[in-house]
Design a protein around this motif. Structure first.
Motif, PDB file in Angstrom:
ATOM      1  N   LYS A 231       0.785  -1.385  -0.205  1.00  0.00           N
ATOM      2  CA  LYS A 231       0.010  -0.073  -0.222  1.00  0.00           C
ATOM      3  C   LYS A 231       0.766   1.151  -0.053  1.00  0.00           C
ATOM      4  O   LYS A 231       0.565   2.229  -0.398  1.00  0.00           O
ATOM      5  N   ALA A 232       1.998   1.179   0.534  1.00  0.00           N
ATOM      6  CA  ALA A 232       2.800   2.243   0.972  1.00  0.00           C
ATOM      7  C   ALA A 232       3.888   2.411  -0.569  1.00  0.00           C
ATOM      8  O   ALA A 232       4.677   3.313  -0.686  1.00  0.00           O
ATOM      9  N   GLY A 233       3.496   1.643  -1.364  1.00  0.00           N
ATOM     10  CA  GLY A 233       4.405   1.771  -2.717  1.00  0.00           C
ATOM     11  C   GLY A 233       5.446   0.704  -3.060  1.00  0.00           C
ATOM     12  O   GLY A 233       6.251   0.668  -3.933  1.00  0.00           O
ATOM     13  N   ALA A 234       5.704  -0.258  -2.114  1.00  0.00           N
ATOM     14  CA  ALA A 234       6.914  -1.039  -2.081  1.00  0.00           C
ATOM     15  C   ALA A 234       6.633  -2.033  -3.123  1.00  0.00           C
ATOM     16  O   ALA A 234       5.222  -2.742  -3.308  1.00  0.00           O
ATOM     17  N   HIS A 235       7.618  -2.650  -3.888  1.00  0.00           N
ATOM     18  CA  HIS A 235       7.572  -3.727  -4.477  1.00  0.00           C
ATOM     19  C   HIS A 235       7.593  -5.143  -3.420  1.00  0.00           C
ATOM     20  O   HIS A 235       8.270  -5.137  -2.562  1.00  0.00           O
ATOM     21  N   THR A 236       6.602  -6.082  -3.622  1.00  0.00           N
ATOM     22  CA  THR A 236       6.699  -7.164  -2.408  1.00  0.00           C
ATOM     23  C   THR A 236       6.652  -8.486  -3.170  1.00  0.00           C
ATOM     24  O   THR A 236       6.184  -8.890  -4.127  1.00  0.00           O
ATOM     25  N   VAL A 237       7.752  -9.303  -2.470  1.00  0.00           N
ATOM     26  CA  VAL A 237       8.093 -10.496  -3.164  1.00  0.00           C
ATOM     27  C   VAL A 237       7.994 -11.702  -1.921  1.00  0.00           C
ATOM     28  O   VAL A 237       8.602 -11.306  -0.895  1.00  0.00           O
ATOM     29  N   SER A 238       7.342 -12.711  -2.345  1.00  0.00           N
ATOM     30  CA  SER A 238       7.280 -13.887  -1.453  1.00  0.00           C
ATOM     31  C   SER A 238       8.309 -15.022  -1.796  1.00  0.00           C
ATOM     32  O   SER A 238       8.067 -15.191  -3.182  1.00  0.00           O
ATOM     33  N   ILE A 239       9.139 -15.468  -1.113  1.00  0.00           N
ATOM     34  CA  ILE A 239       9.798 -16.676  -1.260  1.00  0.00           C
ATOM     35  C   ILE A 239       9.233 -17.805  -0.110  1.00  0.00           C
ATOM     36  O   ILE A 239       9.547 -17.642   0.795  1.00  0.00           O
ATOM     37  N   ASN A 240       8.822 -18.755  -1.124  1.00  0.00           N
ATOM     38  CA  ASN A 240       8.316 -19.959   0.175  1.00  0.00           C
ATOM     39  C   ASN A 240       8.046 -21.073  -0.693  1.00  0.00           C
ATOM     40  O   ASN A 240       7.914 -21.227  -2.183  1.00  0.00           O
ATOM     41  N   LEU A 241       8.379 -22.219  -0.013  1.00  0.00           N
ATOM     42  CA  LEU A 241       7.909 -23.704  -0.641  1.00  0.00           C
ATOM     43  C   LEU A 241       6.409 -23.588  -1.508  1.00  0.00           C
ATOM     44  O   LEU A 241       6.534 -24.254  -2.552  1.00  0.00           O
ATOM     45  N   GLU A 242       5.715 -23.227  -0.855  1.00  0.00           N
ATOM     46  CA  GLU A 242       4.051 -23.171  -1.473  1.00  0.00           C
ATOM     47  C   GLU A 242       3.500 -22.000  -1.496  1.00  0.00           C
ATOM     48  O   GLU A 242       4.105 -20.868  -0.757  1.00  0.00           O
ATOM     49  N   PRO A 243       2.583 -21.727  -2.251  1.00  0.00           N
ATOM     50  CA  PRO A 243       1.712 -20.528  -1.858  1.00  0.00           C
ATOM     51  C   PRO A 243       1.324 -20.233  -0.489  1.00  0.00           C
ATOM     52  O   PRO A 243       0.946 -21.072   0.065  1.00  0.00           O
ATOM     53  N   THR A 244       1.259 -18.908  -0.293  1.00  0.00           N
ATOM     54  CA  THR A 244       0.797 -18.406   0.958  1.00  0.00           C
ATOM     55  C   THR A 244      -0.458 -17.918   1.146  1.00  0.00           C
ATOM     56  O   THR A 244      -1.143 -17.757  -0.011  1.00  0.00           O
ATOM     57  N   SER A 247      -1.215 -14.300  -0.227  1.00  0.00           N
ATOM     58  CA  SER A 247      -0.502 -14.343  -1.673  1.00  0.00           C
ATOM     59  C   SER A 247      -0.718 -13.207  -2.530  1.00  0.00           C
ATOM     60  O   SER A 247      -0.150 -12.548  -3.318  1.00  0.00           O
ATOM     61  N   ALA A 248      -2.175 -12.477  -2.283  1.00  0.00           N
ATOM     62  CA  ALA A 248      -2.669 -11.386  -3.126  1.00  0.00           C
ATOM     63  C   ALA A 248      -1.996 -10.263  -2.744  1.00  0.00           C
ATOM     64  O   ALA A 248      -1.664  -9.349  -3.528  1.00  0.00           O
ATOM     65  N   ALA A 249      -1.013 -10.301  -1.582  1.00  0.00           N
ATOM     66  CA  ALA A 249      -0.408  -9.070  -1.161  1.00  0.00           C
ATOM     67  C   ALA A 249       0.833  -8.963  -1.911  1.00  0.00           C
ATOM     68  O   ALA A 249       1.722  -7.843  -1.564  1.00  0.00           O
ATOM     69  N   PHE A 250       1.639  -9.850  -2.892  1.00  0.00           N
ATOM     70  CA  PHE A 250       2.663  -9.751  -3.165  1.00  0.00           C
ATOM     71  C   PHE A 250       2.727  -9.774  -4.743  1.00  0.00           C
ATOM     72  O   PHE A 250       1.862 -10.189  -5.488  1.00  0.00           O
ATOM     73  N   HIS A 251       3.669  -8.983  -5.369  1.00  0.00           N
ATOM     74  CA  HIS A 251       3.758  -8.689  -6.824  1.00  0.00           C
ATOM     75  C   HIS A 251       4.231  -9.867  -7.358  1.00  0.00           C
ATOM     76  O   HIS A 251       4.247 -10.171  -8.752  1.00  0.00           O
ATOM     77  N   GLU A 252       5.328 -10.558  -6.546  1.00  0.00           N
ATOM     78  CA  GLU A 252       6.111 -11.637  -7.164  1.00  0.00           C
ATOM     79  C   GLU A 252       6.236 -12.809  -6.263  1.00  0.00           C
ATOM     80  O   GLU A 252       6.408 -12.622  -4.969  1.00  0.00           O
ATOM     81  N   HIS A 253       6.049 -13.935  -6.870  1.00  0.00           N
ATOM     82  CA  HIS A 253       6.268 -15.315  -6.041  1.00  0.00           C
ATOM     83  C   HIS A 253       7.238 -16.299  -6.528  1.00  0.00           C
ATOM     84  O   HIS A 253       7.240 -16.294  -7.718  1.00  0.00           O
TER      85      HIS A 253
END
Ligand SMILES: [Zn+2]
Length: 269
Positions: A231-244, A247-253
């Protein structure tokens, strides 16, 4: 070294430590020796049976001292060093209590690190809340009073208030040197407020990259951090074994093992 970002917040959860062999309650249906987790990890449980709680945490300290930081912890520690040298602001928030970040980093500067759920390597006076670096296992695997070092819990030379073996009450429960009242693990228990949340939120609202590593996205407040950063404008990335779950909060998985995905990703920032 040049970095694309000015301010980065990392969040880590159990998934970064899984390959080190750190086990969580989810592996054991939320039970320890047939006790519910709430009985050994809550203020009520401690009040009811402090010896049981210390038996549990002594064992966790011994187990944590037997595992080692893995490639993901080390890559993250190296990245934090490089970012600091390049004057990129970086904050590491962890939900883990296993001490593996501290150990990968050596002396982790406090200003860059928040352990929002506490850590196994500290205890706290129940009367005045004074914090001690505590490497003792007060009970052994047979649940008998013992005096053992959980030695590998840290290699941090900057530790303050390192506790010598404290006096203990007849049940074997450690007493604080400051007030001679019960010591408790400096762990955030069920129903307690996580550490440093205001500071975390402040940093999240001014970062331009947010990276979540090994979090399932269902433990709050941390599960909400990605949405705050996005919301504050950051690029968001999730690194995880499985979908979290968030997941909607991340630009990149990036799905895969932390020991592979984390070093790869950090090379690119
Ligand atoms: Zn005290």
């Amino acid at each position: 070294m040049e970095f694309r970002y000015k301010k980065i917040v990392f969040l880590t959860g159990a998934g970064i430590s899984a390959e080190s062999g750190v086990r969580t309650f989810r592996d054991t249906d939320g039970l320890w020796e047939n006790h519910r987790v709430e009985d050994v990890a809550s203020p009520q449980g401690f009040k009811r049976n402090p010896a049981l709680v210390w038996k549990f945490y002594s064992l966790r300290r011994l187990q944590a001292s037997e595992v080692q930081p893995n490639k993901a912890h080390v890559a993250l520690a190296d990245a934090l060093h490089s970012l600091e040298q390049a004057s990129v602001r970086a904050l590491l928030i962890t939900q883990n209590v296993d001490t593996l970040h501290e150990r990968a980093f050596g002396a982790l500067p406090n200003k860059n690190f928040i352990d929002i759920h506490g850590t196994l390597s500290r205890s706290r006076c129940t009367k005045c809340n004074k914090i001690f670096s505590d490497r003792w296992a007060y009970f052994n695997e047979e649940q008998q009073p013992a005096e053992r070092h959980a030695d590998h819990l840290w290699s941090n030379p900057s530790l303050t208030n390192l506790l010598s073996m404290p006096r203990r009450n007849p049940q074997g429960i450690p007493l604080s040197p400051c007030c001679s009242d019960l010591l408790r693990p400096d762990i955030v228990w069920f129903g307690e407020r996580p550490h440093g949340v205001e500071n975390a939120i402040e940093q999240l609202t001014s970062c331009d990259l947010f990276v979540s590593i090994g979090t399932s996205g269902n433990v709050y407040p941390a599960a909400g951090f990605a949405a705050v950063a996005r919301k504050a404008g950051a690029h968001t990335v999730s690194i995880n074994l499985e979908p979290t779950e968030n997941s909607a909060a991340f630009h990149e998985h990036l799905h895969g093992l932390a020991t592979e995905k984390v070093p790869d990703f950090l090379k690119k920032i």
